[in-house]
Design a protein around this motif. Structure first.
Motif, PDB file in Angstrom:
ATOM      1  N   LEU A  23      44.960  43.786  31.752  1.00 32.96           N
ATOM      2  CA  LEU A  23      45.843  42.764  32.285  1.00 32.96           C
ATOM      3  C   LEU A  23      47.048  43.471  32.884  1.00 32.96           C
ATOM      4  O   LEU A  23      47.739  44.215  32.188  1.00 32.96           O
ATOM      5  CB  LEU A  23      46.263  41.841  31.147  1.00 32.96           C
ATOM      6  CG  LEU A  23      47.010  40.583  31.484  1.00 32.96           C
ATOM      7  CD1 LEU A  23      46.109  39.657  32.304  1.00 32.96           C
ATOM      8  CD2 LEU A  23      47.408  39.885  30.198  1.00 32.96           C
ATOM      9  N   ASN A  24      47.287  43.266  34.188  1.00 35.61           N
ATOM     10  CA  ASN A  24      48.367  43.963  34.888  1.00 35.61           C
ATOM     11  C   ASN A  24      49.442  42.989  35.320  1.00 35.61           C
ATOM     12  O   ASN A  24      49.134  41.916  35.832  1.00 35.61           O
ATOM     13  CB  ASN A  24      47.814  44.646  36.144  1.00 35.61           C
ATOM     14  CG  ASN A  24      46.769  45.670  35.805  1.00 35.61           C
ATOM     15  OD1 ASN A  24      47.060  46.651  35.148  1.00 35.61           O
ATOM     16  ND2 ASN A  24      45.545  45.438  36.239  1.00 35.61           N
ATOM     17  N   PHE A  25      50.704  43.385  35.120  1.00 39.11           N
ATOM     18  CA  PHE A  25      51.818  42.559  35.573  1.00 39.11           C
ATOM     19  C   PHE A  25      53.052  43.428  35.759  1.00 39.11           C
ATOM     20  O   PHE A  25      53.112  44.553  35.275  1.00 39.11           O
ATOM     21  CB  PHE A  25      52.099  41.411  34.589  1.00 39.11           C
ATOM     22  CG  PHE A  25      52.380  41.859  33.180  1.00 39.11           C
ATOM     23  CD1 PHE A  25      53.677  42.057  32.746  1.00 39.11           C
ATOM     24  CD2 PHE A  25      51.339  42.080  32.297  1.00 39.11           C
ATOM     25  CE1 PHE A  25      53.931  42.464  31.448  1.00 39.11           C
ATOM     26  CE2 PHE A  25      51.579  42.480  30.993  1.00 39.11           C
ATOM     27  CZ  PHE A  25      52.881  42.672  30.570  1.00 39.11           C
ATOM     28  N   ARG A  26      54.024  42.897  36.483  1.00 36.06           N
ATOM     29  CA  ARG A  26      55.269  43.616  36.739  1.00 36.06           C
ATOM     30  C   ARG A  26      56.343  43.194  35.752  1.00 36.06           C
ATOM     31  O   ARG A  26      56.371  42.056  35.302  1.00 36.06           O
ATOM     32  CB  ARG A  26      55.790  43.323  38.154  1.00 36.06           C
ATOM     33  CG  ARG A  26      54.996  43.974  39.245  1.00 36.06           C
ATOM     34  CD  ARG A  26      55.597  43.678  40.618  1.00 36.06           C
ATOM     35  NE  ARG A  26      56.939  44.207  40.754  1.00 36.06           N
ATOM     36  CZ  ARG A  26      57.238  45.445  41.152  1.00 36.06           C
ATOM     37  NH1 ARG A  26      56.276  46.298  41.444  1.00 36.06           N
ATOM     38  NH2 ARG A  26      58.490  45.841  41.266  1.00 36.06           N
ATOM     39  N   VAL A  27      57.236  44.128  35.464  1.00 36.42           N
ATOM     40  CA  VAL A  27      58.446  43.841  34.704  1.00 36.42           C
ATOM     41  C   VAL A  27      59.569  44.505  35.490  1.00 36.42           C
ATOM     42  O   VAL A  27      59.851  45.697  35.320  1.00 36.42           O
ATOM     43  CB  VAL A  27      58.367  44.368  33.250  1.00 36.42           C
ATOM     44  CG1 VAL A  27      59.659  44.060  32.508  1.00 36.42           C
ATOM     45  CG2 VAL A  27      57.170  43.771  32.516  1.00 36.42           C
ATOM     46  N   LYS A  59      57.264  49.840  37.775  1.00 38.32           N
ATOM     47  CA  LYS A  59      57.565  48.556  37.138  1.00 38.32           C
ATOM     48  C   LYS A  59      56.305  47.831  36.681  1.00 38.32           C
ATOM     49  O   LYS A  59      56.318  46.633  36.451  1.00 38.32           O
ATOM     50  CB  LYS A  59      58.367  47.632  38.075  1.00 38.32           C
ATOM     51  CG  LYS A  59      59.576  48.255  38.715  1.00 38.32           C
ATOM     52  CD  LYS A  59      60.741  48.199  37.798  1.00 38.32           C
ATOM     53  CE  LYS A  59      61.988  48.649  38.566  1.00 38.32           C
ATOM     54  NZ  LYS A  59      63.006  49.084  37.681  1.00 38.32           N
ATOM     55  N   LEU A  60      55.175  48.568  36.556  1.00 37.02           N
ATOM     56  CA  LEU A  60      53.912  47.951  36.188  1.00 37.02           C
ATOM     57  C   LEU A  60      53.576  48.180  34.717  1.00 37.02           C
ATOM     58  O   LEU A  60      53.831  49.250  34.168  1.00 37.02           O
ATOM     59  CB  LEU A  60      52.772  48.491  37.045  1.00 37.02           C
ATOM     60  CG  LEU A  60      52.842  48.138  38.528  1.00 37.02           C
ATOM     61  CD1 LEU A  60      51.688  48.796  39.279  1.00 37.02           C
ATOM     62  CD2 LEU A  60      52.819  46.632  38.729  1.00 37.02           C
ATOM     63  N   ILE A  72      51.237  37.564  25.654  1.00 37.92           N
ATOM     64  CA  ILE A  72      51.878  38.826  26.048  1.00 37.92           C
ATOM     65  C   ILE A  72      53.229  38.555  26.698  1.00 37.92           C
ATOM     66  O   ILE A  72      54.217  39.232  26.410  1.00 37.92           O
ATOM     67  CB  ILE A  72      50.957  39.634  26.972  1.00 37.92           C
ATOM     68  CG1 ILE A  72      49.726  40.110  26.183  1.00 37.92           C
ATOM     69  CG2 ILE A  72      51.696  40.823  27.591  1.00 37.92           C
ATOM     70  CD1 ILE A  72      48.633  40.695  27.030  1.00 37.92           C
ATOM     71  N   LYS A  73      53.288  37.550  27.549  1.00 36.89           N
ATOM     72  CA  LYS A  73      54.551  37.191  28.211  1.00 36.89           C
ATOM     73  C   LYS A  73      55.612  36.829  27.171  1.00 36.89           C
ATOM     74  O   LYS A  73      56.761  37.262  27.278  1.00 36.89           O
ATOM     75  CB  LYS A  73      54.326  36.030  29.168  1.00 36.89           C
ATOM     76  CG  LYS A  73      55.582  35.609  29.887  1.00 36.89           C
ATOM     77  CD  LYS A  73      55.314  34.494  30.870  1.00 36.89           C
ATOM     78  CE  LYS A  73      56.611  34.098  31.561  1.00 36.89           C
ATOM     79  NZ  LYS A  73      56.419  33.025  32.526  1.00 36.89           N
ATOM     80  N   SER A  84      56.426  39.319  35.145  1.00 34.51           N
ATOM     81  CA  SER A  84      55.971  38.512  36.285  1.00 34.51           C
ATOM     82  C   SER A  84      54.643  39.070  36.772  1.00 34.51           C
ATOM     83  O   SER A  84      54.185  40.094  36.300  1.00 34.51           O
ATOM     84  CB  SER A  84      57.017  38.532  37.400  1.00 34.51           C
ATOM     85  OG  SER A  84      57.211  39.846  37.873  1.00 34.51           O
ATOM     86  N   ALA A  85      54.026  38.401  37.719  1.00 33.26           N
ATOM     87  CA  ALA A  85      52.716  38.822  38.204  1.00 33.26           C
ATOM     88  C   ALA A  85      52.830  40.076  39.073  1.00 33.26           C
ATOM     89  O   ALA A  85      53.870  40.354  39.656  1.00 33.26           O
ATOM     90  CB  ALA A  85      52.061  37.713  39.001  1.00 33.26           C
ATOM     91  N   ALA A  86      51.738  40.825  39.161  1.00 31.05           N
ATOM     92  CA  ALA A  86      51.676  42.008  40.014  1.00 31.05           C
ATOM     93  C   ALA A  86      50.279  42.116  40.601  1.00 31.05           C
ATOM     94  O   ALA A  86      49.315  41.775  39.928  1.00 31.05           O
ATOM     95  CB  ALA A  86      51.998  43.267  39.215  1.00 31.05           C
ATOM     96  N   PRO A  87      50.175  42.601  41.807  1.00 33.43           N
ATOM     97  CA  PRO A  87      48.834  42.794  42.366  1.00 33.43           C
ATOM     98  C   PRO A  87      48.125  43.936  41.646  1.00 33.43           C
ATOM     99  O   PRO A  87      48.752  44.870  41.175  1.00 33.43           O
ATOM    100  CB  PRO A  87      49.103  43.159  43.822  1.00 33.43           C
ATOM    101  CG  PRO A  87      50.499  43.695  43.824  1.00 33.43           C
ATOM    102  CD  PRO A  87      51.226  42.989  42.714  1.00 33.43           C
ATOM    103  N   VAL A  88      46.822  43.838  41.578  1.00 38.20           N
ATOM    104  CA  VAL A  88      46.002  44.875  40.964  1.00 38.20           C
ATOM    105  C   VAL A  88      45.605  45.871  42.041  1.00 38.20           C
ATOM    106  O   VAL A  88      45.123  45.483  43.096  1.00 38.20           O
ATOM    107  CB  VAL A  88      44.738  44.279  40.317  1.00 38.20           C
ATOM    108  CG1 VAL A  88      43.845  45.377  39.776  1.00 38.20           C
ATOM    109  CG2 VAL A  88      45.121  43.290  39.241  1.00 38.20           C
ATOM    110  N   ALA A  89      45.826  47.153  41.789  1.00 34.47           N
ATOM    111  CA  ALA A  89      45.389  48.185  42.740  1.00 34.47           C
ATOM    112  C   ALA A  89      43.866  48.237  42.739  1.00 34.47           C
ATOM    113  O   ALA A  89      43.246  48.218  41.685  1.00 34.47           O
ATOM    114  CB  ALA A  89      45.956  49.535  42.339  1.00 34.47           C
ATOM    115  N   ALA A  90      43.284  48.315  43.915  1.00 31.26           N
ATOM    116  CA  ALA A  90      41.821  48.302  44.017  1.00 31.26           C
ATOM    117  C   ALA A  90      41.217  49.609  43.581  1.00 31.26           C
ATOM    118  O   ALA A  90      41.767  50.625  43.523  1.00 31.26           O
ATOM    119  CB  ALA A  90      41.414  48.011  45.448  1.00 31.26           C
TER     120      ALA A  90
END
Length: 90
Positions: A23-27, A59-60, A72-73, A84-90
């Protein structure tokens, strides 16, 4: 929250991005290694069996072993940070 910098109190509601690697997200208010360590310890202690990689430079945060973003939040927020949400690197 560490005392190295004033942290944001943003209340934007977003959803994390699940990926094959966790699970990936930004802080965005994770500003240093101390912040990253606080987030890592908060999640891993509250949710035994999880593995957390928190990188203040990008910040990931990546959490493996548990996929409930709401839980988790709440843990990260209780630790004094704003996930907050973050894009997932492909």
């Amino acid at each position: 929250m560490c005392s190295c910098q004033q942290h944001s109190n943003s209340t934007s509601e977003t959803v994390a991005t699940p990926s094959a690697s966790g699970l990936n997200f930004r802080v965005d208010d994770m500003t240093c290694g101390h912040c990253a360590g606080t987030i890592k310890k908060a999640i891993e202690t509250t949710l035994p069996g999880t593995t957390v990689d928190a990188d203040p430079a990008s910040k990931l945060v990546n959490v493996t072993g548990f996929g409930d973003y709401a839980a988790i939040k709440a843990i990260v927020t209780d630790a004094g940070y704003t996930p907050s949400a973050a894009p997932v690197a492909a």
